[in-house]
Design a protein around this motif. Sequence first.
Motif, PDB file in Angstrom:
ATOM      1  N   GLU A 133      48.408  -7.237  29.335  1.00 31.51           N
ATOM      2  CA  GLU A 133      49.468  -7.659  30.252  1.00 31.51           C
ATOM      3  C   GLU A 133      50.851  -7.228  29.770  1.00 31.51           C
ATOM      4  OE1 GLU A 133      49.322  -9.182  33.278  1.00 31.51           O
ATOM      5  OE2 GLU A 133      47.144  -8.989  33.187  1.00 31.51           O
ATOM      6  N   LEU A 134      51.014  -7.135  28.453  1.00 31.88           N
ATOM      7  CA  LEU A 134      52.324  -6.815  27.867  1.00 31.88           C
ATOM      8  C   LEU A 134      52.430  -5.358  27.424  1.00 31.88           C
ATOM      9  CD1 LEU A 134      52.866 -10.027  25.704  1.00 31.88           C
ATOM     10  CD2 LEU A 134      54.045  -9.412  27.826  1.00 31.88           C
ATOM     11  N   ARG A 135      51.538  -4.510  27.911  1.00 30.96           N
ATOM     12  CA  ARG A 135      51.497  -3.126  27.436  1.00 30.96           C
ATOM     13  C   ARG A 135      52.820  -2.385  27.625  1.00 30.96           C
ATOM     14  NH1 ARG A 135      48.272  -3.770  31.624  1.00 30.96           N
ATOM     15  NH2 ARG A 135      48.825  -2.804  33.601  1.00 30.96           N
ATOM     16  N   ASP A 136      53.608  -2.757  28.626  1.00 34.01           N
ATOM     17  CA  ASP A 136      54.881  -2.083  28.867  1.00 34.01           C
ATOM     18  C   ASP A 136      56.076  -2.829  28.274  1.00 34.01           C
ATOM     19  OD1 ASP A 136      53.587  -0.046  30.277  1.00 34.01           O
ATOM     20  OD2 ASP A 136      53.681  -1.189  32.150  1.00 34.01           O
ATOM     21  N   ALA A 137      55.840  -3.967  27.671  1.00 33.63           N
ATOM     22  CA  ALA A 137      56.927  -4.773  27.097  1.00 33.63           C
ATOM     23  C   ALA A 137      57.162  -4.370  25.644  1.00 33.63           C
ATOM     24  CB  ALA A 137      56.580  -6.252  27.175  1.00 33.63           C
TER      25      ALA A 137
ATOM     26  N   GLU B 148      72.360 -20.812  22.642  1.00 32.07           N
ATOM     27  CA  GLU B 148      73.304 -20.171  21.720  1.00 32.07           C
ATOM     28  C   GLU B 148      72.964 -20.476  20.266  1.00 32.07           C
ATOM     29  OE1 GLU B 148      74.623 -22.679  23.907  1.00 32.07           O
ATOM     30  OE2 GLU B 148      74.678 -21.251  25.543  1.00 32.07           O
ATOM     31  N   ASP B 149      72.157 -21.519  20.064  1.00 32.13           N
ATOM     32  CA  ASP B 149      71.841 -21.970  18.709  1.00 32.13           C
ATOM     33  C   ASP B 149      70.472 -21.526  18.213  1.00 32.13           C
ATOM     34  OD1 ASP B 149      74.290 -23.337  18.573  1.00 32.13           O
ATOM     35  OD2 ASP B 149      73.411 -25.121  19.509  1.00 32.13           O
ATOM     36  N   TYR B 150      69.508 -21.311  19.136  1.00 35.75           N
ATOM     37  CA  TYR B 150      68.128 -21.032  18.734  1.00 35.75           C
ATOM     38  C   TYR B 150      67.531 -19.892  19.546  1.00 35.75           C
ATOM     39  CZ  TYR B 150      68.543 -25.607  16.572  1.00 35.75           C
ATOM     40  OH  TYR B 150      68.965 -26.665  15.827  1.00 35.75           O
ATOM     41  N   LYS B 151      66.707 -19.082  18.858  1.00 37.86           N
ATOM     42  CA  LYS B 151      65.956 -18.010  19.522  1.00 37.86           C
ATOM     43  C   LYS B 151      64.546 -18.017  18.956  1.00 37.86           C
ATOM     44  CE  LYS B 151      65.578 -13.121  20.539  1.00 37.86           C
ATOM     45  NZ  LYS B 151      64.680 -13.394  21.639  1.00 37.86           N
TER      46      LYS B 151
ATOM     47  N   VAL C 113      51.419 -18.167  27.138  1.00 38.60           N
ATOM     48  CA  VAL C 113      52.162 -17.319  26.200  1.00 38.60           C
ATOM     49  C   VAL C 113      52.796 -16.142  26.938  1.00 38.60           C
ATOM     50  CG1 VAL C 113      52.001 -15.843  24.154  1.00 38.60           C
ATOM     51  CG2 VAL C 113      50.783 -18.029  24.220  1.00 38.60           C
ATOM     52  N   LEU C 114      52.122 -15.603  27.921  1.00 37.48           N
ATOM     53  CA  LEU C 114      52.695 -14.531  28.737  1.00 37.48           C
ATOM     54  C   LEU C 114      53.952 -15.023  29.445  1.00 37.48           C
ATOM     55  CD1 LEU C 114      52.598 -11.701  30.012  1.00 37.48           C
ATOM     56  CD2 LEU C 114      51.057 -12.664  31.758  1.00 37.48           C
ATOM     57  N   GLN C 115      53.885 -16.200  30.060  1.00 32.29           N
ATOM     58  CA  GLN C 115      55.064 -16.769  30.722  1.00 32.29           C
ATOM     59  C   GLN C 115      56.202 -16.977  29.729  1.00 32.29           C
ATOM     60  OE1 GLN C 115      53.876 -20.392  32.699  1.00 32.29           O
ATOM     61  NE2 GLN C 115      52.316 -19.348  33.901  1.00 32.29           N
TER      62      GLN C 115
ATOM     63  N   TYR D  25      61.400 -15.883  27.101  1.00 32.38           N
ATOM     64  CA  TYR D  25      62.140 -15.991  25.838  1.00 32.38           C
ATOM     65  C   TYR D  25      62.285 -14.665  25.081  1.00 32.38           C
ATOM     66  CZ  TYR D  25      61.543 -20.929  26.724  1.00 32.38           C
ATOM     67  OH  TYR D  25      61.564 -22.168  27.306  1.00 32.38           O
ATOM     68  N   HIS D  26      61.543 -13.658  25.443  1.00 29.47           N
ATOM     69  CA  HIS D  26      61.623 -12.331  24.834  1.00 29.47           C
ATOM     70  C   HIS D  26      61.515 -12.374  23.305  1.00 29.47           C
ATOM     71  CE1 HIS D  26      62.710 -10.918  28.799  1.00 29.47           C
ATOM     72  NE2 HIS D  26      63.626 -11.866  28.851  1.00 29.47           N
ATOM     73  N   PRO D  27      60.413 -12.935  22.780  1.00 29.39           N
ATOM     74  CA  PRO D  27      60.238 -12.926  21.327  1.00 29.39           C
ATOM     75  C   PRO D  27      59.976 -11.514  20.829  1.00 29.39           C
ATOM     76  CG  PRO D  27      58.217 -13.613  22.377  1.00 29.39           C
ATOM     77  CD  PRO D  27      59.258 -13.490  23.467  1.00 29.39           C
TER      78      PRO D  27
END
Length: 109
Positions: free
Chosen positions: A68-72, A26-29, A42-44, A49-51
Motif C-alpha cells: 500500500e505504501l510502495r509510492d510513499a 509543534e512539540d511532538y512528531k 497503521v496505513l491511516q 503523521y508521515h513517520p
Amino acid sequence: MKRLAVLGCTGPIGTQTMQVIDALPEDYKAVILVAYHNWELVLQQTMKYHPECVVLVDSISAEKLKAELRDASVTVYSGMEGVLLALEQFPTDMVVGAMSGAAVIEPTL
C-alpha cells in the motif's frame, strides 16, 4: 520538537499518544510507528503523521502495508528485528512503550 517512537501505535495507549501529537504538533512528531498486525490503522496513521519508518511485527501484515505504501517515502520493516533496526536507524528523543507484555522490554531498553 521531540521525535517519538510509538511502540504499539494502534492500541489504546498508542492511539491516545497520537491524540497528544494531534493536540501539540509543534512539540511532538511520530517518526517511528510500531504495531503487531493492524496494517489498515497503521496505513491511516502513516498517511496522517508521515513517520520516517513503520514496523509491523507480523510479516504478512507488513507485506500488505508495504504494498500500500510502495509510492510513499517511508521505510517499512517487519518483525521484532525490524523494531530494533528502526530504533537504531531513526533517531528519537522519546520512546512510548505501549506494546503489551514483555515484548516492549527489549525495544524500550
